[in-house]
Motif scaffolding. Structure first.
Motif, PDB file in Angstrom:
ATOM      1  N   ARG A 222      51.225  43.650  39.262  1.00  0.00           N
ATOM      2  CA  ARG A 222      50.457  44.611  40.063  1.00  0.00           C
ATOM      3  C   ARG A 222      50.086  45.831  39.229  1.00  0.00           C
ATOM      4  O   ARG A 222      48.923  46.257  39.197  1.00  0.00           O
ATOM      5  CB  ARG A 222      51.314  45.034  41.262  1.00  0.00           C
TER       6      ARG A 222
ATOM      7  N   VAL B  33      50.379  28.216  39.444  1.00  0.00           N
ATOM      8  CA  VAL B  33      49.646  28.749  40.599  1.00  0.00           C
ATOM      9  C   VAL B  33      49.999  27.990  41.869  1.00  0.00           C
ATOM     10  O   VAL B  33      50.036  28.572  42.967  1.00  0.00           O
ATOM     11  CB  VAL B  33      48.120  28.734  40.366  1.00  0.00           C
ATOM     12  N   LEU B  34      50.279  26.695  41.770  1.00  0.00           N
ATOM     13  CA  LEU B  34      50.632  25.952  42.989  1.00  0.00           C
ATOM     14  C   LEU B  34      51.985  26.397  43.524  1.00  0.00           C
ATOM     15  O   LEU B  34      52.149  26.607  44.731  1.00  0.00           O
ATOM     16  CB  LEU B  34      50.662  24.445  42.693  1.00  0.00           C
TER      17      LEU B  34
ATOM     18  N   THR C 266      55.340  43.798  47.033  1.00  0.00           N
ATOM     19  CA  THR C 266      55.904  45.050  47.522  1.00  0.00           C
ATOM     20  C   THR C 266      57.139  44.830  48.366  1.00  0.00           C
ATOM     21  O   THR C 266      58.009  45.688  48.419  1.00  0.00           O
ATOM     22  CB  THR C 266      54.881  45.818  48.383  1.00  0.00           C
ATOM     23  N   ARG C 267      57.186  43.714  49.058  1.00  0.00           N
ATOM     24  CA  ARG C 267      58.379  43.458  49.861  1.00  0.00           C
ATOM     25  C   ARG C 267      59.071  42.192  49.366  1.00  0.00           C
ATOM     26  O   ARG C 267      58.509  41.429  48.576  1.00  0.00           O
ATOM     27  CB  ARG C 267      57.979  43.342  51.330  1.00  0.00           C
TER      28      ARG C 267
ATOM     29  N   ALA D 177      51.546  29.875  44.994  1.00  0.00           N
ATOM     30  CA  ALA D 177      50.310  30.057  45.752  1.00  0.00           C
ATOM     31  C   ALA D 177      50.476  31.029  46.910  1.00  0.00           C
ATOM     32  O   ALA D 177      49.599  31.840  47.197  1.00  0.00           O
ATOM     33  CB  ALA D 177      49.820  28.700  46.266  1.00  0.00           C
ATOM     34  N   HIS D 178      51.597  30.959  47.595  1.00  0.00           N
ATOM     35  CA  HIS D 178      51.774  31.785  48.790  1.00  0.00           C
ATOM     36  C   HIS D 178      52.577  33.049  48.509  1.00  0.00           C
ATOM     37  O   HIS D 178      52.884  33.791  49.435  1.00  0.00           O
ATOM     38  CB  HIS D 178      52.475  30.956  49.871  1.00  0.00           C
TER      39      HIS D 178
ATOM     40  N   PRO E  18      51.975  36.016  46.871  1.00  0.00           N
ATOM     41  CA  PRO E  18      51.413  37.330  47.213  1.00  0.00           C
ATOM     42  C   PRO E  18      51.413  37.566  48.711  1.00  0.00           C
ATOM     43  O   PRO E  18      51.748  38.661  49.183  1.00  0.00           O
ATOM     44  CB  PRO E  18      49.982  37.252  46.672  1.00  0.00           C
ATOM     45  N   GLU E  19      51.060  36.560  49.445  1.00  0.00           N
ATOM     46  CA  GLU E  19      50.994  36.716  50.894  1.00  0.00           C
ATOM     47  C   GLU E  19      52.385  36.967  51.476  1.00  0.00           C
ATOM     48  O   GLU E  19      52.569  37.849  52.322  1.00  0.00           O
ATOM     49  CB  GLU E  19      50.403  35.423  51.470  1.00  0.00           C
TER      50      GLU E  19
ATOM     51  N   ALA F 113      53.793  40.425  50.336  1.00  0.00           N
ATOM     52  CA  ALA F 113      52.878  41.574  50.430  1.00  0.00           C
ATOM     53  C   ALA F 113      52.510  42.077  49.051  1.00  0.00           C
ATOM     54  O   ALA F 113      52.556  43.282  48.775  1.00  0.00           O
ATOM     55  CB  ALA F 113      53.483  42.679  51.286  1.00  0.00           C
ATOM     56  N   GLY F 114      52.117  41.165  48.198  1.00  0.00           N
ATOM     57  CA  GLY F 114      51.681  41.552  46.869  1.00  0.00           C
ATOM     58  C   GLY F 114      52.809  42.008  45.982  1.00  0.00           C
ATOM     59  O   GLY F 114      52.578  42.770  45.033  1.00  0.00           O
TER      60      GLY F 114
END
Lengths: 214, 214, 214, 214
Positions: free
Chosen positions: D116, D171-172, D185-186, D175-176, D178-179, D182-183
């Motif tokens: 980030r 990447v696979l 952050t959490r 894949a999820h 960041p979501e 929360a990028g």
DNA sequence: TATGAATGAGGATTCATTCAT
DNA sequence: CATGAATGAATCCTCATTCAT
């Protein structure tokens, strides 16, 4: 009058000299405030605390550096003034040579920056201004006044007040110096400087070599 | 609707003037480096960012402050020089008055600090040195040169090179000024200054009022 | 449901648009902190207080700017996804085209900077991160998931969880994008990007078009 | 005299480490611009000038901090990748473990904030982006590519281009991420993350463990 | 003694934000 | 309503100076 003069170089004296010699150009280039003690220490090849052990802070270093340059300038100038040829057929040419030599002396080394630096700090630290003037400038003027008085006694010049005449000689011969050297910042064109000095001496002679003078 | 001001005073111009008027003494007192923008802002009664909106940083403020003082000094000096009385019976006294007035002019307000400040920064910022010299000093010398040339044409003086004569007049009349005012930092004794100025004018007259001059 | 949509352009709306259009590139170029409201106001041709009357400070302007870009990106992407050709002979080529178009879409205008900016501020302002994801990213993934489900129903793909498949499609086709575009900072070589996208689609097809799929 | 540390800890190295360890979280929490050198100095228990003596300004501190975190992340990841169990009965489970461990590695400490931060400043300072990618990300991908190639040589996988396969694996499996975090952050729900990673590995295996693979 | 290391203090500069016009 | 003008706050950075070695 025994051991005042050239003491044998101790390591202590050597470092002191190295610091003074390094401080002059740094102060001259950057001015008092912008010159950093770090830069001076680096230029002198010593560390910062060493400077503080030899001098009383930045201010003390500045004062002693200026005094040192003034002393060197004074010595050189003194030799020039006292070697003025007073003989009837030579004193006119001698004054021209003296003016040339004095001017050259003012322009070489850190001397060019001396007056600028001292004047710049004169308000914050009047002592350094007075001291430099007392140790560097006045002896020269006094010596010059003495020589002009001798020329007066010999009937060559008409000098009621030799001190004033000496000051007039100096300002006339250096009248264009700030302009031609950008305040001592640049070297200036030697030819123009020579011409200006000559004009100054001529004016001085017109003012002080009255019609009765030979 | 009177015509006191050539330009109508806008609030913008007012603030600008206030800042310049405040910056002059602060710079004069502390020098460029030691003068803090905070102090200038406080003296001007504005906040620091306001200064940055009116001027281009500390350097820009310094340049414009010096130029402003030089302009004021120039105007006053110009009036003095151009009001020289050229009439046969008056020009000698006129030159004395002119020298006195010019000297007084150099010593009042921030003008005394001008040359000290500009010279101090001449190495770091040669432009300000040149600009002040160009805008503040040269016009006066030119005007004085013109007046001396008129006295030459009238047969009173012998001035082959009026520009040189003007410079000689200036340095002679101000020869003792740095010494008597501690480089512009103190006021100095008026009596001594008057005497020194008079001696300078006398020397100038001896140098430039040849035997053929009346 | 009457006037929600394209309101006739009032001057108010115009200025709002101008500010949003100006803010996008400035934020994209400098980031949130370094972007100054002054610069945005200048780029939008309005004055600073005007921005404060339209938006709730710098933070509000940032949020609405990001949301606006996300909305535009969403619209364009949505059209691409929903126009996927599902017919038996076309869907494979269609997926390639879709991937190409989506990638191109992500790389044009301020969209390239969107994720960088939002991610950068995600810690300070988690709302903007969520909102952009909710308004800009998720709808696209949902639409893509729907299309992939259709392909699954048609027997072309084997997609137990369409949402996961959609995300896998996205990350595979954009696997090399950050590397090739220096994080969205530069444009990147189109040929390399095309090849990378194709490799991603191929991998996706190998993973999701099982042996039973036609 | 034990061999706990490869380099003998000098006080100089200690302070440097303290500053780097303090700078990581502060930059991670506030971002480059909002992070003040004061805060970092306070967190490190040193004074501000000390930081400036160890690093080349805020920018230099940022670069070295990012590089340091990248190096740590790289080391840990490298150990994970190179310890992949290649034996026929273990490699599938080994890939799952590897993905889990890599993901955990990316999420612990300041590593979560690394991408980030670096991405956020990639436009202003592309060098730091490239350096982190070169020193932190590429070696891992290369190592992973090597391991995948070994699995290919063993007939387990079908990897025409190991570098691409490695990137697809990464990447696979993430894949999820960041979501779910929360990028970065959490922390995110471990169960959801585990499930997402597993789905990623499964998709990878479907894509790269062809029918001929065992 | 000479030095590397560390610091407290202070300065220039910029910016988001708010009034008076 | 839109704007020029002004400000309080905060940041990076530098320097003279002093200890511990």
């Amino acid at each position: 009058m025994a051991t005042t003069a050239p003491v044998k170089p101790s390591p202590r004296t050597d470092k002191r000299r190295a610091i003074l010699d390094a401080a002059g150009p740094v102060f001259g280039e950057s001015g008092y405030e912008r010159a950093s003690v770090d830069a001076i220490a680096a230029a002198a090849g010593v560390s910062k605390p060493t400077i503080y052990s030899y001098f009383d802070g930045k201010e003390g270093l500045f004062r002693e550096t200026m005094a040192d340059i003034a002393r060197q300038l004074n010595e050189a100038s003194y030799r020039i003034v006292t070697s003025l040829d007073l003989r009837p057929e030579h004193w006119r040419a001698g004054l021209h040579e003296l003016a040339m030599a004095l001017t050259a002396c003012q322009r070489q080394g850190c001397a060019a920056a001396l007056s600028r630096l001292v004047l710049a700090e004169s308000n914050r630290d009047p002592e350094v201004f007075d001291e430099v003037r007392r140790a560097g400038m006045e002896p020269i003027r006094e010596a010059l006044a003495g020589r002009l008085a001798m020329l007066g006694n010999a009937g060559h010049l008409n000098v009621p007040d030799p001190a004033v005449a000496a000051q007039h000689f100096i300002v006339l011969t250096q009248a264009h110096l700030p302009e031609l050297t950008a305040g001592g910042t640049r070297d200036g064109d030697p030819a123009q400087i020579d011409a200006a000095v000559r004009q100054g001496v001529d004016a001085f002679l017109r003012a002080y070599a009255g019609p009765t003078a030979s």
